[in-house]
Design a protein around this motif. Structure first.
Motif, PDB file in Angstrom:
ATOM      1  N   GLY A 213       0.812  -1.211   0.000  1.00 22.19           N
ATOM      2  CA  GLY A 213       0.000   0.000   0.000  1.00 22.19           C
ATOM      3  C   GLY A 213       0.842   1.257   0.000  1.00 22.19           C
ATOM      4  O   GLY A 213       0.514   2.241  -0.671  1.00 22.19           O
ATOM      5  N   LEU A 214       1.942   1.232   0.743  1.00 23.96           N
ATOM      6  CA  LEU A 214       2.844   2.384   0.753  1.00 23.96           C
ATOM      7  C   LEU A 214       3.527   2.544  -0.596  1.00 23.96           C
ATOM      8  O   LEU A 214       3.707   3.672  -1.088  1.00 23.96           O
ATOM      9  N   ALA A 215       3.910   1.409  -1.215  1.00 26.08           N
ATOM     10  CA  ALA A 215       4.554   1.469  -2.528  1.00 26.08           C
ATOM     11  C   ALA A 215       3.630   2.100  -3.564  1.00 26.08           C
ATOM     12  O   ALA A 215       4.071   2.870  -4.427  1.00 26.08           O
ATOM     13  N   GLU A 216       2.316   1.798  -3.496  1.00 23.31           N
ATOM     14  CA  GLU A 216       1.351   2.398  -4.419  1.00 23.31           C
ATOM     15  C   GLU A 216       1.271   3.909  -4.243  1.00 23.31           C
ATOM     16  O   GLU A 216       0.852   4.625  -5.154  1.00 23.31           O
ATOM     17  N   ARG A 217       1.690   4.381  -3.092  1.00 23.34           N
ATOM     18  CA  ARG A 217       1.699   5.816  -2.810  1.00 23.34           C
ATOM     19  C   ARG A 217       3.079   6.440  -2.984  1.00 23.34           C
ATOM     20  O   ARG A 217       3.327   7.560  -2.544  1.00 23.34           O
ATOM     21  N   GLY A 218       3.977   5.650  -3.574  1.00 23.70           N
ATOM     22  CA  GLY A 218       5.307   6.171  -3.879  1.00 23.70           C
ATOM     23  C   GLY A 218       6.279   6.151  -2.730  1.00 23.70           C
ATOM     24  O   GLY A 218       7.262   6.910  -2.726  1.00 23.70           O
ATOM     25  N   ILE A 219       6.020   5.280  -1.726  1.00 24.50           N
ATOM     26  CA  ILE A 219       6.878   5.237  -0.541  1.00 24.50           C
ATOM     27  C   ILE A 219       7.414   3.823  -0.381  1.00 24.50           C
ATOM     28  O   ILE A 219       6.644   2.863  -0.270  1.00 24.50           O
ATOM     29  N   ALA A 220       8.733   3.687  -0.342  1.00 22.89           N
ATOM     30  CA  ALA A 220       9.362   2.387  -0.108  1.00 22.89           C
ATOM     31  C   ALA A 220       9.501   2.155   1.393  1.00 22.89           C
ATOM     32  O   ALA A 220       9.777   3.087   2.152  1.00 22.89           O
ATOM     33  N   ALA A 221       9.293   0.918   1.822  1.00 29.16           N
ATOM     34  CA  ALA A 221       9.388   0.601   3.251  1.00 29.16           C
ATOM     35  C   ALA A 221       9.853  -0.823   3.439  1.00 29.16           C
ATOM     36  O   ALA A 221       9.598  -1.689   2.586  1.00 29.16           O
ATOM     37  N   GLU A 222      10.540  -1.061   4.547  1.00 35.14           N
ATOM     38  CA  GLU A 222      11.004  -2.399   4.904  1.00 35.14           C
ATOM     39  C   GLU A 222      10.161  -2.938   6.047  1.00 35.14           C
ATOM     40  O   GLU A 222       9.545  -2.179   6.801  1.00 35.14           O
ATOM     41  N   ARG A 223      10.165  -4.268   6.216  1.00 31.84           N
ATOM     42  CA  ARG A 223       9.374  -4.930   7.241  1.00 31.84           C
ATOM     43  C   ARG A 223       9.673  -4.362   8.633  1.00 31.84           C
ATOM     44  O   ARG A 223       8.756  -4.034   9.397  1.00 31.84           O
ATOM     45  N   LYS A 224      10.968  -4.275   8.988  1.00 33.63           N
ATOM     46  CA  LYS A 224      11.328  -3.794  10.324  1.00 33.63           C
ATOM     47  C   LYS A 224      10.861  -2.358  10.543  1.00 33.63           C
ATOM     48  O   LYS A 224      10.436  -1.988  11.645  1.00 33.63           O
ATOM     49  N   ALA A 225      10.932  -1.566   9.476  1.00 35.36           N
ATOM     50  CA  ALA A 225      10.478  -0.168   9.601  1.00 35.36           C
ATOM     51  C   ALA A 225       8.977  -0.104   9.837  1.00 35.36           C
ATOM     52  O   ALA A 225       8.488   0.751  10.588  1.00 35.36           O
ATOM     53  N   ILE A 226       8.228  -1.029   9.219  1.00 33.97           N
ATOM     54  CA  ILE A 226       6.775  -1.065   9.430  1.00 33.97           C
ATOM     55  C   ILE A 226       6.463  -1.347  10.896  1.00 33.97           C
ATOM     56  O   ILE A 226       5.579  -0.713  11.496  1.00 33.97           O
ATOM     57  N   TYR A 227       7.185  -2.283  11.514  1.00 32.25           N
ATOM     58  CA  TYR A 227       6.954  -2.588  12.926  1.00 32.25           C
ATOM     59  C   TYR A 227       7.206  -1.359  13.796  1.00 32.25           C
ATOM     60  O   TYR A 227       6.453  -1.081  14.735  1.00 32.25           O
ATOM     61  N   ARG A 228       8.276  -0.624  13.467  1.00 31.60           N
ATOM     62  CA  ARG A 228       8.573   0.585  14.243  1.00 31.60           C
ATOM     63  C   ARG A 228       7.471   1.633  14.053  1.00 31.60           C
ATOM     64  O   ARG A 228       7.076   2.314  15.011  1.00 31.60           O
ATOM     65  N   ASP A 229       6.997   1.730  12.823  1.00 31.98           N
ATOM     66  CA  ASP A 229       5.935   2.705  12.552  1.00 31.98           C
ATOM     67  C   ASP A 229       4.640   2.343  13.290  1.00 31.98           C
ATOM     68  O   ASP A 229       3.935   3.227  13.812  1.00 31.98           O
ATOM     69  N   LEU A 230       4.324   1.050  13.331  1.00 33.17           N
ATOM     70  CA  LEU A 230       3.121   0.633  14.055  1.00 33.17           C
ATOM     71  C   LEU A 230       3.246   0.964  15.542  1.00 33.17           C
ATOM     72  O   LEU A 230       2.268   1.393  16.183  1.00 33.17           O
ATOM     73  N   GLU A 231       4.431   0.784  16.097  1.00 35.77           N
ATOM     74  CA  GLU A 231       4.650   1.132  17.507  1.00 35.77           C
ATOM     75  C   GLU A 231       4.505   2.631  17.715  1.00 35.77           C
ATOM     76  O   GLU A 231       3.968   3.081  18.738  1.00 35.77           O
TER      77      GLU A 231
END
Length: 327
Positions: A35-53
């Motif tokens: 979903g982030l990629a569709e919005r032009g944003i690259a993200a990694e799995r570990k970064a997603i966990y940090r963002d959720l926190e």
């Protein structure tokens, strides 16, 4: 990743969780990354966990749902699915709203839920055939009256009723009513203004949808003890379809099957006394009117006016007049 995109990353994550998830529907980590990629944003799995926190620390109740693979969803929203259904049905069934306004407000309520809840709302609500207002004047009248109450000023308007050809006819030959607003009441699908009339020292009621040209005046509202101590709840409880007038203490003989209707109308705190297994006395304070008599008539022999005797006589005459029209 660009700096600007990085700033938007948490906002997009929050939007996806808000639009797509609830306590039973979630998004997996790969779905969030996609979903982030569709919005032009690259993200990694570990970064997603940090963002959720980070979003949890911000206050979002993000839960890991018991699914395979693991998904994440908003476990607590402003309103639950059943609450959204109640709000939507209340909006769609409100008579004082036009259909256009009801649809717009219902869409606003739906925006508070996930897409899964919105789909359920569309299947649940069916309002075709419900009587709606034909114009949006009531919506603006409510705003004007609230303004008048806050500013302690009178309102002016013309009041209409409908003739046999369904045409609006202005009362008092079209002269302006100039009244002190006291309370707004929503009763039986309509909004009413309870006002104070200086000439008669009374509290007349007016249906907002029958007001024309309602406006705020420069005349200060009347201020006295009667207005200051006016009890809108008690007034609404003793009137039927907001018919005003003098109140009477009435004793009703009520058959057991009708007691539920008495409690619906007057509340569980209504004073009553058991006579036998079949009958009870119910003591109420009401404003006698044709609407009150019509309400009594629906119960047939299940309700009788015991006292005062003159009101019982008046009710009997009301019933006889109707019978004579059908004789």
């Amino acid at each position: 990743m660009g700096t600007e995109n990085q700033k938007l990353k948490l906002l997009y994550l929050m939007q996806m969780l808000y639009d797509e998830t609830d306590e039973t529907h979630g998004l997996s980590t790969p779905e969030l990354i996609e979903g982030l990629a569709e919005r032009g944003i690259a993200a990694e799995r570990k970064a997603i966990y940090r963002d959720l926190e980070a979003l949890r620390a911000f206050g979002l109740d993000i839960a890991r749902l018991p699914t395979r693979p693991a998904t994440y969803g908003l476990a607590r929203r402003t309103f639950s699915g059943p609450e959204l259904m109640l709000l939507t049905d209340a909006v769609q069934s409100s008579r004082f709203l036009t259909q256009r306004m009801a649809n717009r407000l219902a869409a606003g309520v739906a925006s508070l839920g996930s897409r899964h809840q919105v789909r359920s709302l569309k299947k649940h609500v069916h309002v075709e055939g419900r009587i709606k207002m034909q114009n949006e004047s009531v919506f603006h009248h409510v705003d004007t009256i609230h303004e008048a109450l806050a500013a302690r000023r009178k309102v002016a308007f013309r009041y209409v009723k409908y003739d046999a050809e369904k045409r609006p006819v202005a009362q008092k030959d079209g002269r302006l009513y100039c009244e002190t607003p006291v309370h707004l009441v929503y009763s039986e699908g309509c909004y009413y203004l309870i006002a104070y009339n200086e000439k008669h020292e009374s509290f007349p009621t007016y249906r907002l949808d029958r007001m024309q040209g309602l406006r705020l005046t420069d005349t200060p509202a009347v201020r006295n003890t009667a207005i200051a101590t006016f009890d809108a709840d008690a007034y609404s409880a003793r009137t039927f379809s907001m018919f005003g007038g003098a109140t009477r203490r009435v004793t009703l003989l009520v058959e057991e099957p009708v007691m539920s209707a008495m409690l619906d109308r007057f509340g569980k705190a209504v004073e009553s006394a058991v006579i036998d297994e079949r009958w009870a006395r119910v003591y109420v304070t009401v404003t006698p009117s044709p609407v009150f008599f019509g309400w009594l008539a629906q119960f047939g022999r299940g309700v009788r006016i015991e006292a005062p005797s003159d009101l019982a006589t008046e009710y009997a005459a009301y019933l006889r007049d109707i019978l004579e029209d059908y004789a």
